[in-house]
Design a protein around this motif. Structure first.
Motif, mmCIF file in Angstrom:
data_model
loop_
_atom_site.group_PDB
_atom_site.id
_atom_site.type_symbol
_atom_site.label_atom_id
_atom_site.label_comp_id
_atom_site.label_asym_id
_atom_site.label_seq_id
_atom_site.Cartn_x
_atom_site.Cartn_y
_atom_site.Cartn_z
ATOM 1 N N GLU A 156 -15.636 21.580 -30.200
ATOM 2 C CA GLU A 156 -16.181 21.846 -28.859
ATOM 3 C C GLU A 156 -16.902 23.188 -28.814
ATOM 4 N N ALA A 157 -16.372 24.153 -29.554
ATOM 5 C CA ALA A 157 -17.029 25.470 -29.602
ATOM 6 C C ALA A 157 -18.379 25.356 -30.305
ATOM 7 N N LEU A 158 -18.457 24.450 -31.287
ATOM 8 C CA LEU A 158 -19.735 24.225 -31.984
ATOM 9 C C LEU A 158 -20.765 23.648 -31.019
ATOM 10 N N ARG A 159 -20.325 22.646 -30.275
ATOM 11 C CA ARG A 159 -21.238 22.000 -29.324
ATOM 12 C C ARG A 159 -21.748 23.019 -28.295
ATOM 13 N N THR A 160 -20.829 23.838 -27.785
ATOM 14 C CA THR A 160 -21.201 24.835 -26.778
ATOM 15 C C THR A 160 -22.217 25.818 -27.352
ATOM 16 N N PRO A 172 -31.413 24.856 -33.458
ATOM 17 C CA PRO A 172 -30.321 24.567 -34.393
ATOM 18 C C PRO A 172 -30.850 23.849 -35.635
ATOM 19 N N CYS A 173 -30.421 24.309 -36.808
ATOM 20 C CA CYS A 173 -30.995 23.786 -38.058
ATOM 21 C C CYS A 173 -29.947 23.095 -38.924
ATOM 22 N N ALA A 174 -28.799 23.718 -39.111
ATOM 23 C CA ALA A 174 -27.804 23.141 -40.013
ATOM 24 C C ALA A 174 -26.406 23.617 -39.633
ATOM 25 N N VAL A 175 -25.433 22.757 -39.939
ATOM 26 C CA VAL A 175 -24.023 23.107 -39.770
ATOM 27 C C VAL A 175 -23.375 23.017 -41.142
ATOM 28 N N VAL A 176 -22.531 23.993 -41.467
ATOM 29 C CA VAL A 176 -21.761 23.917 -42.706
ATOM 30 C C VAL A 176 -20.296 23.703 -42.332
ATOM 31 N N ALA A 177 -19.761 22.560 -42.727
ATOM 32 C CA ALA A 177 -18.335 22.285 -42.533
ATOM 33 C C ALA A 177 -17.657 22.463 -43.881
ATOM 34 N N THR A 178 -16.414 22.946 -43.858
ATOM 35 C CA THR A 178 -15.710 23.184 -45.118
ATOM 36 C C THR A 178 -14.490 22.281 -45.228
ATOM 37 N N ASP A 191 -15.601 14.524 -39.380
ATOM 38 C CA ASP A 191 -16.058 13.365 -38.612
ATOM 39 C C ASP A 191 -16.566 13.788 -37.230
ATOM 40 N N GLU A 192 -15.788 14.613 -36.553
ATOM 41 C CA GLU A 192 -16.204 15.067 -35.213
ATOM 42 C C GLU A 192 -17.451 15.939 -35.305
ATOM 43 N N ILE A 193 -17.499 16.759 -36.346
ATOM 44 C CA ILE A 193 -18.663 17.641 -36.516
ATOM 45 C C ILE A 193 -19.906 16.791 -36.815
ATOM 46 N N ALA A 194 -19.717 15.709 -37.586
ATOM 47 C CA ALA A 194 -20.860 14.828 -37.917
ATOM 48 C C ALA A 194 -21.431 14.204 -36.653
ATOM 49 N N THR A 195 -20.552 13.836 -35.722
ATOM 50 C CA THR A 195 -21.038 13.251 -34.462
ATOM 51 C C THR A 195 -21.931 14.247 -33.726
ATOM 52 N N ILE A 196 -21.483 15.502 -33.683
ATOM 53 C CA ILE A 196 -22.281 16.538 -32.996
ATOM 54 C C ILE A 196 -23.608 16.736 -33.728
ATOM 55 N N CYS A 197 -23.566 16.757 -35.043
ATOM 56 C CA CYS A 197 -24.799 16.959 -35.812
ATOM 57 C C CYS A 197 -25.789 15.816 -35.564
ATOM 58 N N GLU A 198 -25.255 14.597 -35.448
ATOM 59 C CA GLU A 198 -26.155 13.466 -35.170
ATOM 60 C C GLU A 198 -26.766 13.602 -33.783
ATOM 61 N N ARG A 229 -21.065 10.807 -43.693
ATOM 62 C CA ARG A 229 -22.115 10.949 -42.678
ATOM 63 C C ARG A 229 -22.885 12.261 -42.842
ATOM 64 N N ALA A 230 -22.498 13.061 -43.798
ATOM 65 C CA ALA A 230 -23.167 14.364 -43.994
ATOM 66 C C ALA A 230 -24.523 14.173 -44.670
ATOM 67 N N ASP A 231 -25.306 15.232 -44.700
ATOM 68 C CA ASP A 231 -26.587 15.203 -45.424
ATOM 69 C C ASP A 231 -26.428 15.712 -46.842
ATOM 70 N N SER A 232 -25.453 16.593 -47.049
ATOM 71 C CA SER A 232 -25.259 17.133 -48.391
ATOM 72 C C SER A 232 -23.821 17.595 -48.539
ATOM 73 N N LEU A 233 -23.388 17.685 -49.787
ATOM 74 C CA LEU A 233 -22.009 18.106 -50.068
ATOM 75 C C LEU A 233 -21.989 18.821 -51.414
ATOM 76 N N VAL A 234 -21.252 19.917 -51.472
ATOM 77 C CA VAL A 234 -21.099 20.612 -52.747
ATOM 78 C C VAL A 234 -19.652 20.530 -53.221
ATOM 79 N N VAL A 235 -19.494 20.260 -54.505
ATOM 80 C CA VAL A 235 -18.169 20.281 -55.131
ATOM 81 C C VAL A 235 -18.310 21.012 -56.471
ATOM 82 N N ASN A 236 -17.291 21.807 -56.799
ATOM 83 C CA ASN A 236 -17.329 22.585 -58.041
ATOM 84 C C ASN A 236 -16.351 22.012 -59.062
#
Ligand SMILES: *Cc1c(COP(=O)(O)O)cnc(C)c1O
Length: 417
Positions: A156-160, A172-178, A191-198, A229-236
């Motif tokens: 909700e803070a992200l949406r606000t 707004p350009c990009a969100v990074v979720a961890t 999942d919730e963050i992806a909905t906001i990004c969409e 649902r993300a656009d990109s993901l990094v894994v090490n």
């Protein structure tokens, strides 16, 4: 060579921090498993430089094959991926592609129009800040969204924050979720963050640099819900998948976006196969590429899917057990949940005033680290100094954790006497 190796042992080795030791519990514990060491040796001996398909067909093709295996193991969609050195560089490329999606002419015009804003949580790794600096977006346009009591971004803070930026004329350009933050291994609700990004049509990048390994386990998949649902993901794989440092993987839903941002073909690099084969130089800022996929390929083949899962699962079980021990011990307290293989805790010896706990815990850590049986690191959580015990080394076993527990209790007693 004899005297050089002599100096290596006598002068250099004593000055090394032994990341391959089973009781290296600091930062994120990692390991170079033997098949990966052999692969690195072979890659150096063969000295492959895979900038173009024709400068190393096998390295180019093996990268695609191994990254497809890894995506399947993690339950990710069949996205194209690329290997870079580190997560910092992977994230930089993801955010560059995000910038180009919004400003398709930025290659020629530079940044134009309203300032672009990037969102992450207050727990996000500093590599996001660095990418924002390097891409010219400016740290004033990086929003650190508040996290909840368990260190997860508040959707909700992200949406606000996005609404406020739009109203102020920013873009707004990009969100990074961890998934698996650096301090505590907390997982943002992707999942919730992806909905906001969409809804806001912004790029979602998932930083699973450390946590991505847990996606190998069906029982941990719930932490990754929404990643598809993300656009990109990094894994090490160099973090918790036993591959010698360095090897980071960036997956993208639309990998053409990365190529659009980075492809430039000079005359001397043009080849007749264009369009039919992949040239790795098109996928980022480097021209030359090491044969990094060889070590991921050897590790995956050597241990197999089930062997990888067993080891990651074993690490999580050891961390859970250590967490339970902390919970039951009257002189220690846990400071964060343990969703993966990292335990955040502190000593709380009886009679020690609360305002001395930070100093005591730092002294405890220094005492243990100086003694050298194990190695811990620390962080600050809700203003408290927390010790971090991360389990991720392929050679770590229950006996190492028994020893760690004994050392902790003894060190605490020594400091209190
Ligand atoms: C370790 C880590 C990084 C940075 O990794 P490098 O590969 O060293 O750049 C980024 N994000 C998270 C969540 C990490 O744990």
């Amino acid at each position: 060579m004899d005297s050089i190796l002599d100096d290596f042992e006598k002068v250099l080795v004593p000055g090394l921090t032994h990341w391959n030791h089973p009781r290296f519990f600091a930062y994120f514990s990692i390991s170079a498993a033997a098949p990966g060491v052999l692969a690195d040796f072979l890659a150096s001996a063969l000295n492959q430089q895979a900038m173009l398909w024709r400068t190393s067909p096998a390295a180019t093709e093996l990268e695609a094959v191994t990254l497809s295996w890894l995506a399947q193991l993690m339950g990710l969609p069949d996205w194209e991926g690329v290997i870079y050195d580190t997560a910092s560089v992977s994230t930089l490329h993801a955010l560059a592609a995000a910038r180009d999606r919004i400003l398709p002419e930025s290659r020629s015009r530079g940044l134009y129009g309203p300032p672009l804003v990037v969102y992450c949580s207050d727990q996000t790794h500093s590599s996001i800040d660095k990418a924002v600096i390097l891409l010219g977006l400016g740290l004033d346009h990086l929003r650190k969204i508040e996290s909840d009591g368990e260190f997860r971004m508040k959707p909700e803070a992200l949406r606000t924050a996005m609404r406020a930026d739009l109203e102020a004329g920013l873009q707004p350009c990009a969100v990074v979720a961890t998934v698996g933050t650096t301090s505590t291994s907390s997982c943002d609700p992707v999942d919730e963050i992806a909905t906001i990004c969409e809804q806001f049509d912004v790029w979602l990048h998932v930083d699973a640099a450390y946590g991505g390994a847990a996606a190998l386990l069906p029982e941990c998949r719930v932490l990754f819900q929404g990643c598809e649902r993300a656009d990109s993901l990094v894994v090490n794989p160099h973090k918790w998948l036993f591959v010698p440092f360095d090897l980071s993987v960036l997956y993208c839903r639309d990998f053409e976006g990365v190529r659009r941002a980075f492809s430039l073909v000079a005359e001397y690099l043009k080849t007749s196969g264009e369009g039919q084969v992949k040239n790795l130089m098109d996928t980022g800022i480097q021209l030359g590429r090491r044969f990094r996929s060889l070590k991921l390929w050897m590790i995956l083949r050597y241990f197999g899917a089930e062997g990888m899962r067993q080891r990651v699962r074993g690490h999580i079980e050891m961390a859970q057990e250590f967490g339970r021990w902390i919970d039951q011990h009257p002189d220690f307290e846990r400071l964060a949940p343990v969703p993966m293989s990292l335990v955040c805790f502190r000593a709380r010896p009886p009679g020690l005033p609360a305002d001395q706990l930070d100093r005591f815990n730092l002294e405890l850590m220094d005492h243990l680290n100086r003694e050298g049986t194990l190695f811990l690191s620390h962080t600050r959580l809700h203003h408290k100094i927390s010790l971090r015990l991360a389990i991720g080394n392929i050679r770590t076993g229950p006996e190492d954790l028994n020893l760690a527990r004994r050392c902790l209790v003894q060190a605490m007693a020594a400091l209190r006497s």
